[in-house]
Structures are given as C-alpha cells and as structure tokens.
Design an enzyme around this catalytic site. Structure first.
Site, PDB file in Angstrom:
ATOM      1  N   SER A   1      13.241  49.948  23.622  1.00  0.00           N
ATOM      2  CA  SER A   1      13.689  50.308  22.265  1.00  0.00           C
ATOM      3  C   SER A   1      13.542  51.813  22.107  1.00  0.00           C
ATOM      4  O   SER A   1      12.651  52.423  22.715  1.00  0.00           O
ATOM      5  CB  SER A   1      12.815  49.624  21.213  1.00  0.00           C
ATOM      6  OG  SER A   1      13.088  50.162  19.918  1.00  0.00           O
TER       7      SER A   1
ATOM      8  N   TYR B   1       5.156  46.928  17.783  1.00  0.00           N
ATOM      9  CA  TYR B   1       6.442  46.839  18.490  1.00  0.00           C
ATOM     10  C   TYR B   1       6.666  48.079  19.366  1.00  0.00           C
ATOM     11  O   TYR B   1       6.964  47.961  20.561  1.00  0.00           O
ATOM     12  CB  TYR B   1       7.548  46.699  17.448  1.00  0.00           C
ATOM     13  CG  TYR B   1       8.941  46.610  18.018  1.00  0.00           C
ATOM     14  CD1 TYR B   1       9.410  45.417  18.567  1.00  0.00           C
ATOM     15  CD2 TYR B   1       9.788  47.701  17.989  1.00  0.00           C
ATOM     16  CE1 TYR B   1      10.698  45.327  19.073  1.00  0.00           C
ATOM     17  CE2 TYR B   1      11.076  47.623  18.486  1.00  0.00           C
ATOM     18  CZ  TYR B   1      11.534  46.432  19.032  1.00  0.00           C
ATOM     19  OH  TYR B   1      12.806  46.353  19.528  1.00  0.00           O
TER      20      TYR B   1
HETATM   21  N1  LIG Z   1      18.617  44.794  17.502  1.00  0.00           N
HETATM   22  C1  LIG Z   1      18.068  45.996  17.508  1.00  0.00           C
HETATM   23  O1  LIG Z   1      18.281  46.809  16.596  1.00  0.00           O
HETATM   24  C2  LIG Z   1      17.185  46.421  18.667  1.00  0.00           C
HETATM   25  C3  LIG Z   1      16.807  47.763  18.749  1.00  0.00           C
HETATM   26  C4  LIG Z   1      16.000  48.175  19.804  1.00  0.00           C
HETATM   27  C5  LIG Z   1      15.587  47.265  20.761  1.00  0.00           C
HETATM   28  N2  LIG Z   1      15.967  45.958  20.664  1.00  0.00           N
HETATM   29  C6  LIG Z   1      15.473  45.048  21.704  1.00  0.00           C
HETATM   30  O2  LIG Z   1      16.559  44.416  22.350  1.00  0.00           O
HETATM   31  C7  LIG Z   1      16.182  43.107  22.757  1.00  0.00           C
HETATM   32  C8  LIG Z   1      17.151  42.101  22.194  1.00  0.00           C
HETATM   33  O3  LIG Z   1      17.133  42.230  20.794  1.00  0.00           O
HETATM   34  P1  LIG Z   1      18.107  41.446  19.815  1.00  0.00           P
HETATM   35  O4  LIG Z   1      18.322  42.349  18.677  1.00  0.00           O
HETATM   36  O5  LIG Z   1      19.233  40.864  20.564  1.00  0.00           O
HETATM   37  O6  LIG Z   1      17.067  40.324  19.330  1.00  0.00           O
HETATM   38  P2  LIG Z   1      17.286  38.819  18.843  1.00  0.00           P
HETATM   39  O7  LIG Z   1      16.075  38.475  18.060  1.00  0.00           O
HETATM   40  O8  LIG Z   1      18.603  38.696  18.195  1.00  0.00           O
HETATM   41  O9  LIG Z   1      17.287  38.021  20.220  1.00  0.00           O
HETATM   42  C9  LIG Z   1      16.119  37.962  21.012  1.00  0.00           C
HETATM   43  C10 LIG Z   1      16.156  36.754  21.907  1.00  0.00           C
HETATM   44  O10 LIG Z   1      14.918  36.724  22.627  1.00  0.00           O
HETATM   45  C11 LIG Z   1      14.460  35.381  22.637  1.00  0.00           C
HETATM   46  N3  LIG Z   1      13.009  35.344  22.806  1.00  0.00           N
HETATM   47  C12 LIG Z   1      12.053  35.678  21.905  1.00  0.00           C
HETATM   48  N4  LIG Z   1      10.848  35.422  22.414  1.00  0.00           N
HETATM   49  C13 LIG Z   1      11.031  34.922  23.656  1.00  0.00           C
HETATM   50  C14 LIG Z   1      10.157  34.460  24.673  1.00  0.00           C
HETATM   51  N5  LIG Z   1       8.830  34.420  24.516  1.00  0.00           N
HETATM   52  N6  LIG Z   1      10.704  34.037  25.864  1.00  0.00           N
HETATM   53  C15 LIG Z   1      12.041  34.037  26.022  1.00  0.00           C
HETATM   54  N7  LIG Z   1      12.923  34.411  25.091  1.00  0.00           N
HETATM   55  C16 LIG Z   1      12.412  34.859  23.915  1.00  0.00           C
HETATM   56  C17 LIG Z   1      14.888  34.801  21.303  1.00  0.00           C
HETATM   57  O11 LIG Z   1      14.923  33.383  21.345  1.00  0.00           O
HETATM   58  C18 LIG Z   1      16.270  35.429  21.120  1.00  0.00           C
HETATM   59  O12 LIG Z   1      17.290  34.642  21.691  1.00  0.00           O
HETATM   60  C19 LIG Z   1      14.744  42.905  22.268  1.00  0.00           C
HETATM   61  O13 LIG Z   1      13.855  43.159  23.316  1.00  0.00           O
HETATM   62  C20 LIG Z   1      14.617  43.924  21.170  1.00  0.00           C
HETATM   63  O14 LIG Z   1      13.284  44.316  20.974  1.00  0.00           O
HETATM   64  C21 LIG Z   1      16.754  45.515  19.650  1.00  0.00           C
END
Ligand SMILES: NC(=O)c1ccc[n+]([C@@H]2O[C@H](COP(=O)([O-])OP(=O)(O)OC[C@H]3O[C@@H](n4cnc5c(N)ncnc54)[C@H](O)[C@@H]3O)[C@@H](O)[C@H]2O)c1
Length: 275
Positions: A158, A171
C-alpha cells in the site's frame, strides 16, 4: 465515482480473451475473490496463464472460475493466516496445475482506528493477514521457485507503507513490514533467478475502499482533493484507481519485460505520496 473515470474497465466480467504473454505459466493469487485480486486473476488469465485463484471467502473465486471463458482459473479456498493450509494449497496447486511461476500476494484487511485506540485484536488480525500471510505464502512458493531457479513474487502492499496516515497505524506498519520482507526475500533468492517486487496502490475503487467511505460522494471528493485536517494530500492525477490499474503494474513486474527488476516497489497512486 467522479464522472471523468471510465466505468468500463479494460477487463470487464466475462472477458478473459487476450494475448498469450503468460501462456504456459502457473500463477497463484491470494485475496482473489474481489477487488484488486480479482482484477489480477482476470488479467493473468486473459494473457494465457493458468491461475489458482485463492481466497478465505470461497464464493468470489468459485464464481470467477465458473465464468464462461475462464477455463484456466481454478478456485482454492485459502486463509493466508494458516501456515499449514498455505503449504498444503501450494503443494496441491503444483500437483494439479504444475510448478508455480508466479505468486501474487493480494489478500489484505484494513482496520481504521487512532493508534492509541487500536485493540490488541485489531493489531494482531491486521498483521496476521497483511504481514504474516505474505510470509507464509512467499516462504512456501519461493522455496520451490528457488530450487527450480525460476519464478517471481509480487506483493501488493500500500502507499500507506511509505507515508504516515492518520487512523492507519496498524495497516501502514503491517504493509511496510510486508514490503520489506518481500525485498529481503528478493535479495536472498536473486542468485536463484527468482525476482520479488512490490506494488503499492493508493486509493483504489474496491469493496475495501467503498467500506471506508460507504460509497459517499463527499468521501471520494476528499480522497481526490485531499484533507488538510488529516494531513493528507489529494491525488494529483485527479482520479481514484480502478483495480485494473493496479493489475497492470503487477503484470508488468511479473512479466519478462521486468526480467532485470527485483527488490523494487512501484507506487500506483496517481502521485498521492509525492514520491
Ligand atoms: N483498495 C484500496 O484503496 C487499496 C489501497 C492500497 C492497498 N490495497 C491493498 O490491496 C489489496 C487488495 O485490496 P482490495 O481493495 O481489493 O480489498 P478487498 O477487501 O476488496 O479484497 C480483499 C480480499 O482479500 C481476502 N482476504 C482477506 N483476508 C484474507 C485471508 N486471511 N486469507 C485469504 N484471503 C483474505 C478477502 O476475502 C477479499 O476477497 C489488499 O492487500 C489491500 O490492503 C488496497
């Protein structure tokens, strides 16, 4: 969404056709049931990869694998916090789909709280998924890749890993740790021809982000314009990322076009961290 963001993504649901840059390669993606992980699966499958789509919640990955045209996507339930389950799924994927060429760590959770009010549970849960989960999967996959002297790991961290943010202490710290773990691993396996890199997204339109602002237009506006009260810049490029924007960076780092790139992070945040 702000009006200048195209609603149609380059890889819309059901659209798996594409050129074969990853033909013959086997990839494992964690957190693949929705959001960025789902976009990574679609992009890899569209370019010919065989993809093990894994998630703690099986519904999303099962639906993805069942979509017409998604012949090379196979769903596996996997909670990345469970080391034994990770080892077992990695072994099963290699038995069923072939030797892993690529691991993409996407699974992540976000608990928002002022640092002084974080509970022990929030802290532990956040690190269990975002940091220890990356350790479990990368350890299992990289050991096998290094033996074969071939492979690649991409961790989705992130941009919060690189800049202090209010309400995001656990986080951001968990993502900084995952990013540094990935780079240290990259150093150790470089001589075995295995590359390890990090993609650091900024605000991206996924269920995780929508959960923060509950889809409110003013919440989106403040992400783009910034919020001085919380010391937060806006997004210079003036838009929130689509999951495909992050998947594109992952695919570049996973491809042979990045064959001389390792231990790097690419920030895909529209310039939000002014790096
Ligand atoms: N969306 C944003 O703005 C953003 C920004 C920076 C970083 N990220 C990172 O990108 C990645 C994806 O984010 P997203 O926005 O698609 O999130 P999201 O919450 O939409 O999807 C995350 C997925 O991870 C799965 N997950 C959660 N815990 C888990 C576990 N213990 N084992 C296996 N699967 C698990 C969930 O079931 C879900 O399908 C994450 O690591 C998040 O921290 C997202």
């Amino acid at each position: 969404m702000p009006e200048h963001i195209p609603s149609q993504s380059p890889s819309a649901p059901g659209e798996f056709a594409g050129h074969g840059e990853f033909a013959g390669r086997v990839a494992l993606v964690t957190g693949a049931g929705q959001g960025i992980g789902e976009a990574v699966v679609r992009a890899l499958a569209a370019r010919g990869a065989t993809v093990a789509a894994t998630d703690r919640t099986p519904e999303g990955v099962e639906a993805l694998a069942a979509e017409p045209g998604a012949g090379k996507v196979v769903a596996y339930p996997l909670d990345v916090t469970d080391a034994a389950a990770v080892d077992a799924v990695v072994a099963r994927v290699e038995d069923e789909l072939g030797p892993l060429d690529l691991l993409v760590n996407v699974a992540g959770i976000l608990r928002i709280s002022p640092a002084t009010e974080l509970t022990d549970q929030d802290w532990a849960d956040t690190f269990a998924v975002n940091t220890t989960g990356v350790f479990h999967t990368s350890r299992a996959a990289a050991a096998r890749m290094a033996e074969r002297r071939k492979g690649c790991v991409v961790t989705v961290a992130s941009n919060a890993a690189g800049i202090p943010r209010t309400g995001m202490a656990a986080y951001a710290a968990s993502k900084a740790a995952a990013a540094m773990f990935t780079k240290c691993l990259g150093l150790e396996v470089a001589r075995s021809g295995v590359r390890c890199n990090v993609v650091a997204p900024g605000s991206t339109d996924t269920p995780m982000l929508r959960g923060m602002g509950e889809g409110r237009v003013d919440a989106e506006r403040s992400l783009i314009d910034g919020d001085l009260a919380s010391y937060k810049n806006g997004i210079p490029l003036g838009r929130i990322a689509q999951p495909e924007d992050i998947a594109d960076a992952v695919l570049f780092l996973a491809s042979d076009r990045a064959r001389h790139i390792t231990m790097q992070d690419i920030y895909v945040d529209g310039g939000a961290t002014l790096r």
